[in-house]
Design an enzyme around this catalytic site. Structure first.
Site, mmCIF file in Angstrom:
data_model
loop_
_atom_site.group_PDB
_atom_site.id
_atom_site.type_symbol
_atom_site.label_atom_id
_atom_site.label_comp_id
_atom_site.label_asym_id
_atom_site.label_seq_id
_atom_site.Cartn_x
_atom_site.Cartn_y
_atom_site.Cartn_z
ATOM 1 C CD GLU A 135 6.545 187.554 62.581
ATOM 2 O OE1 GLU A 135 7.592 187.720 61.922
ATOM 3 O OE2 GLU A 135 5.668 188.440 62.693
ATOM 4 C CG ASP A 161 0.618 183.768 55.113
ATOM 5 O OD1 ASP A 161 0.017 184.081 54.068
ATOM 6 O OD2 ASP A 161 1.730 184.232 55.405
ATOM 7 C CG HIS A 168 7.886 187.177 58.271
ATOM 8 N ND1 HIS A 168 7.588 188.369 58.874
ATOM 9 C CD2 HIS A 168 7.113 187.156 57.149
ATOM 10 C CE1 HIS A 168 6.693 189.025 58.159
ATOM 11 N NE2 HIS A 168 6.390 188.313 57.096
HETATM 12 C C1 GLP Z 1 3.533 189.192 54.930
HETATM 13 C C2 GLP Z 1 3.177 187.804 54.398
HETATM 14 C C3 GLP Z 1 4.372 187.149 53.793
HETATM 15 C C4 GLP Z 1 5.042 188.157 52.882
HETATM 16 C C5 GLP Z 1 5.684 189.218 53.694
HETATM 17 C C6 GLP Z 1 6.257 190.365 52.868
HETATM 18 O O1 GLP Z 1 3.492 189.307 56.292
HETATM 19 N N1 GLP Z 1 2.606 186.921 55.360
HETATM 20 O O2 GLP Z 1 3.984 185.978 53.084
HETATM 21 O O3 GLP Z 1 6.053 187.526 52.135
HETATM 22 O O4 GLP Z 1 4.832 189.684 54.709
HETATM 23 O O5 GLP Z 1 5.271 191.276 52.518
HETATM 24 P P1 GLP Z 1 5.453 192.343 51.361
HETATM 25 O O6 GLP Z 1 5.581 191.571 50.112
HETATM 26 O O7 GLP Z 1 4.214 193.160 51.398
HETATM 27 O O8 GLP Z 1 6.671 193.107 51.684
#
Ligand code: GLP
Length: 261
Positions: A143, A67, A138
């Site tokens: 979402e 993404d 997500h």
């Molecule tokens: C973000 C990314 C995801 C990720 C998630 C968790 O929004 N788009 O791919 O897995 O949130 O983030 P974190 O690893 O910082 O907790």
């Protein structure tokens, strides 16, 4: 789903790195799906170490990121282009022309998303997809409420995700509302998924993903339908699971022929 619980995020990330390294050694032309966020950082550090000290060779690898934020240039400090550059790409030898990240500045977003899907197809599909988990369950930026069959497309972030991710932006800066993300249908076509989740803040999302009903309200739960998914957790992220003892017994008593670590 195979649930692997280790005491710390460091240990779980090391196991993840060994699995990725094995994939790349067994098939040097592997196609890997990559994730951003704080969760995979230790995994990427470990892969960089393996590249430097064990000669793990990424020169045949193709990568596709999950993404990107709409409206952020690749050099923006909070863009996923920049994140990947700093956390992985500048430390290993994936050829530039085989690195793919959705373009947050694409003029025609639907056409760009269709081309991204086509590029995954032409590369032969994703062999191993690395995934983190949002605190709302997500995957990528799919979402809650995302179509379970969705493909790469534009999505609107929830306020919860915008506030979770605000830490990557400077004070006063707006977290974009829109993103481009691989769809849940795209992710489900990967041949293998490695879902990583660490910390107490992920415990409820992990329990809903692993032990809850399959529902679009918890996109991660769709992985229950995936034939080859490993879930790597630290003790805190596993703390709301009901069958922890069982998962640990299974992991510690794998027959030698089944052990892949
Ligand atoms: C973000 C990314 C995801 C990720 C998630 C968790 O929004 N788009 O791919 O897995 O949130 O983030 P974190 O690893 O910082 O907790």
């Amino acid at each position: 789903m195979e649930i692997i619980i280790l005491p710390t995020a460091e240990e779980a990330s090391e196991v993840a790195a060994r699995l990725v390294a094995r994939q790349v050694r067994e098939n040097p032309r592997s196609v890997v799906g990559l994730a951003t966020g704080s969760t995979p950082c230790r995994l990427y550090q470990s892969l960089a170490r393996k590249h430097t000290s064990e000669g793990l060779d990424f020169s045949g690898v193709t990568s596709f990121n999950l993404d990107e934020y709409v409206g952020l240039a690749p050099e923006h400090p909070a863009s996923y282009h920049r994140f990947m550059e700093e956390n992985l790409f500048c430390h290993v030898n994936i050829p530039r022309e085989r690195i793919h990240i959705p373009d947050g500045l694409a003029g025609d977003i639907p056409a760009h998303c269709a081309a991204y899907e086509q590029a995954i197809l032409e590369a032969g599909g994703i062999d191993l997809q690395i995934l983190g988990l949002g605190s709302d369950g997500h995957l990528g930026f799919n979402e809650p409420g995302s179509s379970l069959a969705s493909r790469t497309r534009i999505k609107t972030l929830t306020e919860r995700t915008r506030s979770d991710n605000a830490r990557f932006f400077t004070a006063g800066e707006q977290v974009p509302h829109h993103v481009i993300t691989m769809g849940l249908g795209t992710i489900m076509e990967s041949r293998m998924c490695l879902l990583l989740a660490f910390g107490k803040g992920k415990a409820d999302a992990v329990a809903a993903t692993v032990e809850g009903p399959v529902t679009a309200n918890v996109p991660g739960s769709l992985l229950q339908f995936h034939p080859r998914t490993k879930v790597l957790l630290d003790a805190e992220a596993a703390s709301a699971l009901a069958r922890t003892d069982y998962y640990q017994w299974v992991y510690q008593n794998k027959p030698v022929w089944q052990s892949d670590l």
